[in-house]
Design a protein around this motif. Structure first.
Motif, PDB file in Angstrom:
ATOM      1  N   ASN A 132      57.622  37.725 156.097  1.00  0.00           N
ATOM      2  CA  ASN A 132      57.541  36.542 155.241  1.00  0.00           C
ATOM      3  C   ASN A 132      57.400  36.892 153.765  1.00  0.00           C
ATOM      4  OD1 ASN A 132      57.914  34.034 156.358  1.00  0.00           O
ATOM      5  ND2 ASN A 132      55.824  33.805 157.075  1.00  0.00           N
ATOM      6  N   TYR A 133      57.030  38.148 153.474  1.00  0.00           N
ATOM      7  CA  TYR A 133      56.694  38.531 152.100  1.00  0.00           C
ATOM      8  C   TYR A 133      57.570  39.670 151.583  1.00  0.00           C
ATOM      9  CZ  TYR A 133      52.598  35.716 153.192  1.00  0.00           C
ATOM     10  OH  TYR A 133      51.770  34.679 153.569  1.00  0.00           O
ATOM     11  N   THR A 134      58.717  39.888 152.214  1.00  0.00           N
ATOM     12  CA  THR A 134      59.543  41.033 151.849  1.00  0.00           C
ATOM     13  C   THR A 134      60.233  40.871 150.497  1.00  0.00           C
ATOM     14  OG1 THR A 134      61.319  40.067 153.196  1.00  0.00           O
ATOM     15  CG2 THR A 134      59.979  41.799 154.214  1.00  0.00           C
ATOM     16  N   SER A 135      60.180  39.687 149.903  1.00  0.00           N
ATOM     17  CA  SER A 135      60.723  39.533 148.549  1.00  0.00           C
ATOM     18  C   SER A 135      59.855  40.242 147.514  1.00  0.00           C
ATOM     19  CB  SER A 135      60.849  38.053 148.189  1.00  0.00           C
ATOM     20  OG  SER A 135      59.580  37.434 148.155  1.00  0.00           O
ATOM     21  N   ILE A 136      58.607  40.574 147.891  1.00  0.00           N
ATOM     22  CA  ILE A 136      57.699  41.265 146.972  1.00  0.00           C
ATOM     23  C   ILE A 136      58.031  42.753 146.973  1.00  0.00           C
ATOM     24  CG2 ILE A 136      55.293  41.795 146.432  1.00  0.00           C
ATOM     25  CD1 ILE A 136      54.526  39.253 148.007  1.00  0.00           C
ATOM     26  N   ASP A 137      58.347  43.282 145.797  1.00  0.00           N
ATOM     27  CA  ASP A 137      58.637  44.711 145.668  1.00  0.00           C
ATOM     28  C   ASP A 137      57.357  45.507 145.456  1.00  0.00           C
ATOM     29  OD1 ASP A 137      60.322  47.004 145.441  1.00  0.00           O
ATOM     30  OD2 ASP A 137      60.018  46.937 143.270  1.00  0.00           O
ATOM     31  N   SER A 138      56.506  45.033 144.549  1.00  0.00           N
ATOM     32  CA  SER A 138      55.258  45.733 144.261  1.00  0.00           C
ATOM     33  C   SER A 138      54.318  44.801 143.519  1.00  0.00           C
ATOM     34  CB  SER A 138      55.521  46.992 143.424  1.00  0.00           C
ATOM     35  OG  SER A 138      56.070  46.640 142.164  1.00  0.00           O
ATOM     36  N   VAL A 139      53.047  45.189 143.487  1.00  0.00           N
ATOM     37  CA  VAL A 139      52.031  44.439 142.752  1.00  0.00           C
ATOM     38  C   VAL A 139      51.406  45.385 141.731  1.00  0.00           C
ATOM     39  CG1 VAL A 139      49.833  43.225 142.911  1.00  0.00           C
ATOM     40  CG2 VAL A 139      51.583  42.849 144.655  1.00  0.00           C
ATOM     41  N   GLU A 140      51.322  44.941 140.490  1.00  0.00           N
ATOM     42  CA  GLU A 140      50.849  45.781 139.398  1.00  0.00           C
ATOM     43  C   GLU A 140      49.628  45.138 138.739  1.00  0.00           C
ATOM     44  OE1 GLU A 140      52.426  47.049 134.935  1.00  0.00           O
ATOM     45  OE2 GLU A 140      53.876  46.596 136.527  1.00  0.00           O
ATOM     46  N   VAL A 141      48.564  45.902 138.605  1.00  0.00           N
ATOM     47  CA  VAL A 141      47.358  45.430 137.926  1.00  0.00           C
ATOM     48  C   VAL A 141      47.564  45.521 136.418  1.00  0.00           C
ATOM     49  CG1 VAL A 141      44.912  45.873 137.506  1.00  0.00           C
ATOM     50  CG2 VAL A 141      45.838  46.063 139.839  1.00  0.00           C
ATOM     51  N   ILE A 142      47.448  44.395 135.724  1.00  0.00           N
ATOM     52  CA  ILE A 142      47.545  44.379 134.261  1.00  0.00           C
ATOM     53  C   ILE A 142      46.161  44.603 133.654  1.00  0.00           C
ATOM     54  CG2 ILE A 142      48.273  43.043 132.248  1.00  0.00           C
ATOM     55  CD1 ILE A 142      50.531  43.897 134.238  1.00  0.00           C
ATOM     56  N   ASP A 143      45.186  43.862 134.149  1.00  0.00           N
ATOM     57  CA  ASP A 143      43.775  44.088 133.836  1.00  0.00           C
ATOM     58  C   ASP A 143      42.981  43.482 134.980  1.00  0.00           C
ATOM     59  OD1 ASP A 143      43.362  41.264 133.315  1.00  0.00           O
ATOM     60  OD2 ASP A 143      44.138  41.563 131.295  1.00  0.00           O
ATOM     61  N   ASP A 144      41.664  43.479 134.900  1.00  0.00           N
ATOM     62  CA  ASP A 144      40.839  43.018 136.020  1.00  0.00           C
ATOM     63  C   ASP A 144      41.168  41.597 136.459  1.00  0.00           C
ATOM     64  OD1 ASP A 144      39.471  45.298 136.524  1.00  0.00           O
ATOM     65  OD2 ASP A 144      37.537  44.632 135.722  1.00  0.00           O
ATOM     66  N   ASN A 145      41.663  40.785 135.531  1.00  0.00           N
ATOM     67  CA  ASN A 145      41.870  39.366 135.821  1.00  0.00           C
ATOM     68  C   ASN A 145      43.329  38.947 135.759  1.00  0.00           C
ATOM     69  OD1 ASN A 145      38.961  38.921 135.906  1.00  0.00           O
ATOM     70  ND2 ASN A 145      39.030  39.182 133.681  1.00  0.00           N
ATOM     71  N   THR A 146      44.224  39.922 135.713  1.00  0.00           N
ATOM     72  CA  THR A 146      45.651  39.618 135.629  1.00  0.00           C
ATOM     73  C   THR A 146      46.429  40.567 136.521  1.00  0.00           C
ATOM     74  OG1 THR A 146      45.286  39.062 133.293  1.00  0.00           O
ATOM     75  CG2 THR A 146      47.571  39.199 134.050  1.00  0.00           C
ATOM     76  N   VAL A 147      47.358  40.006 137.281  1.00  0.00           N
ATOM     77  CA  VAL A 147      48.152  40.829 138.177  1.00  0.00           C
ATOM     78  C   VAL A 147      49.598  40.346 138.144  1.00  0.00           C
ATOM     79  CG1 VAL A 147      47.700  39.414 140.224  1.00  0.00           C
ATOM     80  CG2 VAL A 147      48.239  41.826 140.497  1.00  0.00           C
ATOM     81  N   ASP A 148      50.529  41.298 138.171  1.00  0.00           N
ATOM     82  CA  ASP A 148      51.957  40.969 138.222  1.00  0.00           C
ATOM     83  C   ASP A 148      52.506  41.253 139.609  1.00  0.00           C
ATOM     84  OD1 ASP A 148      51.939  40.261 135.603  1.00  0.00           O
ATOM     85  OD2 ASP A 148      53.403  41.755 134.926  1.00  0.00           O
ATOM     86  N   MET A 149      53.279  40.332 140.106  1.00  0.00           N
ATOM     87  CA  MET A 149      53.964  40.502 141.369  1.00  0.00           C
ATOM     88  C   MET A 149      55.450  40.670 141.066  1.00  0.00           C
ATOM     89  SD  MET A 149      53.436  38.066 144.714  1.00  0.00           S
ATOM     90  CE  MET A 149      51.696  38.488 144.867  1.00  0.00           C
ATOM     91  N   LYS A 150      55.959  41.885 141.224  1.00  0.00           N
ATOM     92  CA  LYS A 150      57.368  42.144 140.971  1.00  0.00           C
ATOM     93  C   LYS A 150      58.167  41.810 142.230  1.00  0.00           C
ATOM     94  CE  LYS A 150      56.438  45.903 137.695  1.00  0.00           C
ATOM     95  NZ  LYS A 150      56.676  47.342 137.400  1.00  0.00           N
ATOM     96  N   LEU A 151      59.256  41.079 142.048  1.00  0.00           N
ATOM     97  CA  LEU A 151      60.051  40.613 143.179  1.00  0.00           C
ATOM     98  C   LEU A 151      61.384  41.346 143.239  1.00  0.00           C
ATOM     99  CD1 LEU A 151      59.454  36.761 142.879  1.00  0.00           C
ATOM    100  CD2 LEU A 151      58.052  38.463 144.041  1.00  0.00           C
ATOM    101  N   LYS A 152      61.834  41.622 144.455  1.00  0.00           N
ATOM    102  CA  LYS A 152      63.172  42.193 144.642  1.00  0.00           C
ATOM    103  C   LYS A 152      64.235  41.173 144.262  1.00  0.00           C
ATOM    104  CE  LYS A 152      61.492  44.952 148.518  1.00  0.00           C
ATOM    105  NZ  LYS A 152      61.513  45.109 149.998  1.00  0.00           N
ATOM    106  N   ALA A 153      63.893  39.915 144.505  1.00  0.00           N
ATOM    107  CA  ALA A 153      64.764  38.791 144.159  1.00  0.00           C
ATOM    108  C   ALA A 153      63.887  37.547 144.121  1.00  0.00           C
ATOM    109  CB  ALA A 153      65.871  38.627 145.193  1.00  0.00           C
ATOM    110  N   PRO A 154      64.292  36.514 143.403  1.00  0.00           N
ATOM    111  CA  PRO A 154      63.493  35.279 143.393  1.00  0.00           C
ATOM    112  C   PRO A 154      63.281  34.751 144.811  1.00  0.00           C
ATOM    113  CG  PRO A 154      65.187  35.200 141.697  1.00  0.00           C
ATOM    114  CD  PRO A 154      65.483  36.413 142.537  1.00  0.00           C
ATOM    115  N   ASP A 155      62.096  34.230 145.075  1.00  0.00           N
ATOM    116  CA  ASP A 155      61.768  33.667 146.388  1.00  0.00           C
ATOM    117  C   ASP A 155      61.268  32.247 146.183  1.00  0.00           C
ATOM    118  OD1 ASP A 155      60.717  32.876 148.802  1.00  0.00           O
ATOM    119  OD2 ASP A 155      59.719  34.767 149.235  1.00  0.00           O
ATOM    120  N   PRO A 156      62.067  31.244 146.498  1.00  0.00           N
ATOM    121  CA  PRO A 156      61.691  29.855 146.213  1.00  0.00           C
ATOM    122  C   PRO A 156      60.531  29.326 147.037  1.00  0.00           C
ATOM    123  CG  PRO A 156      63.743  29.944 147.455  1.00  0.00           C
ATOM    124  CD  PRO A 156      63.423  31.345 147.076  1.00  0.00           C
TER     125      PRO A 156
END
Length: 511
Positions: A132-156
């Motif tokens: 169900n979550y394979t559109s997620i490529d990786s998760v990157e910590v920006i700081d303690d309160n911010t996180v980026d979820m990089k996607l292989k492709a947009p997931d509506p």
């Protein structure tokens, strides 16, 4: 850059459904509420299950980055806000501060990264949630309160998926120190209630999390009792030892019993749950599509809904409800045609008296009755059906996934995202847990092609093609979309019947 703030609805919210509130929620003294649920999921780890009964409990233990309530709107959860970057290929989540897990461990960006690294890694591969979550490529910590979820492709549908099941945020330190097996049986989250104890096949007990970020619950205790037998559950409700019986426990025939008790009430809301008898397309007579079509044509589903389900359901022609994104109102199923069914069976070389087995959940009283009627219909076209009931965990965790069913087997599916992808990918894509028999390259390509699309109309068109192709191949005998039926004590205040059975009970109280 598009910023998502509180109250934002996800793309699919054009299908929003207003849930039914039992009564308003006044301020009551804390107390204990006891709930009957028909199934013990066997593990409380969010990545281990697809079971609605897990979510009915665990929605009170865990939180996701987003939350979807009974009104089906997506709102902030552990993320206060989020924004799309890089044309939708990156989601940035701004997290709530000063939130703690039940064991005191801080919730932060590292916990989010750990949750999704675990889900998409070796541990997640052991369970049914990862696909169900394979559109997620990786998760990157920006700081303690911010996180980026990089996607292989947009997931509506991703924001909805983050509100449930595998997207629930888990505590890194606790799991690493105590181990995976311990976490299965002793869950720790950030939700409104804390885990107290778990007796397999008996109950799970929770207590209020006074420090919950959304405010302390009005109840001090929750106990979920695993009661598979409907008559027992209703008797416990009448006796006052249970305050709420949740779907799919209550058979249609017991609704008058509950309504006739002045201390009780029935709450019924349309939901996403659909029932079908799926086919073993690999072995035996049902490997032949002519036989599968004959079986579908032999059964009068309209009469079943009217006579057995008493209006608490509607017939379906594909394995989804009318609330599902991807539903095609113009799709026509095979008609009830016993003569046509006999003709197809003869063409397939099936002799009168040929036997087949129907596997069902033994605790589902309604399906037991429906299966008996289906058996009678099949006998009228020359087939002899035997019904084999299983304990729910056995059929869902062993018999179906391991491909050990008879010719037909019950599949009850919540479709909790209200998006056909959630159902169709799990049921029809090669190699999925719930698809032990069928491999179809065309179906796989259709399912894969719609996942990255952000064009809503284009994606809907492909999902409708999936439904039509599944119907053309007769992969299941579609039966009905059932209402979610709750039996409730009138001492319960503030209860809202969630269509998807994901009951967050922090605003509920008891007299």
């Amino acid at each position: 850059m598009t910023t998502f703030k509180r109250g934002l609805t996800a793309t699919f919210m054009a299908l929003a459904l207003s849930a039914t509130a039992f009564t308003a929620a006044p301020a009551f003294a804390a107390g204990k509420m006891t709930i009957s649920t028909p199934q013990d999921p066997g593990s409380w780890d969010p990545i281990d299950t697809f079971l609605v009964q897990w979510s009915a409990v665990a929605t009170n233990i865990f939180d996701g980055l987003t939350y979807r309530g009974p009104d089906l709107k997506i709102v902030p959860g552990l993320a206060e806000s989020w924004e799309e970057l890089d044309g939708g290929k990156r989601l940035r989540f701004h997290l709530r501060q000063n939130v703690k897990f039940h064991d005191g461990e801080p919730f932060n960006a590292a916990a989010v990264k750990y949750t999704f690294d675990r889900l998409l890694g070796e541990q997640g591969a052991k369970g049914p949630q990862r696909s169900n979550y394979t559109s997620i490529d990786s998760v990157e910590v920006i700081d303690d309160n911010t996180v980026d979820m990089k996607l292989k492709a947009p997931d509506p549908v991703l924001l909805t998926k983050l509100a449930g099941y595998g997207g629930m945020i888990v505590p890194p330190k606790y799991i690493q120190e105590k181990g995976e097996d311990n976490f299965n049986l002793n869950p720790v989250g950030t939700g409104p209630f804390k885990f107290v104890s778990y007796q397999p096949k008996v109950n799970i007990k929770l207590e209020a999390n006074a420090d919950y970020w959304g405010g302390a619950p009005k109840l001090s205790e929750l106990e979920y009792r695993f009661i598979a037998e409907p008559s027992t559950a209703v008797a416990e409700l009448q006796a006052g030892r249970v305050d709420l019986v949740i779907p799919p426990t209550i058979p249609i025939g017991m609704i008058p019993v509950i309504k006739g008790d002045p201390k009780l009430a029935v709450v019924s809301v349309p939901g996403p749950t659909v029932d079908a008898l799926r086919f073993n397309t690999r072995d035996g007579i049902t490997a032949d599509p002519k036989v599968r079509k004959a079986i579908i044509m032999a059964v009068d589903r309209d009469t079943i809904v009217k006579s057995i389900l008493a209006g608490e359901a509607s017939p379906i022609v594909s394995f989804q409800s009318a609330l599902s994104f991807g539903y095609d109102p113009n799709l026509k199923g095979l008609p009830f045609d016993p003569a046509g069914a006999k003709k197809l069976l003869a063409e397939a070389g099936v002799k009168p008296g040929t036997t087949l087995q129907i596997d069902i959940r033994g605790s589902d009283a309604t399906m037991n009755e429906v299966a008996q009627v289906i058996s009678s219909y099949l006998s009228m076209v020359g087939l002899t059906a035997t019904i084999k009931p299983y304990e729910t965990n056995v059929i869902t965790n062993d018999i179906i996934p391991q491909g050990k069913t008879g010719a037909m087997f019950q599949q009850k599916w919540g479709g909790w995202t209200f998006d056909y992808d959630n159902t169709a990918y799990a049921m029809y894509h090669s190699g999925e847990k719930w698809n032990p028999y069928d491999k179809d390259e065309k179906m796989d390509k259709l399912l894969e092609s719609q996942r990255p699309l952000t064009d809503r109309a284009q994606r809907e068109k492909i999902l409708q093609e999936v439904g039509a192709y599944a119907s053309e191949r007769a992969l299941e005998l579609p039966l009905y979309n059932s209402n979610a039926i709750f039996g409730i004590s009138k001492r319960v205040k503030g209860f809202v019947a969630a269509p998807d059975n994901r009951l967050k009970l922090n605003e509920v109280s008891v007299d």
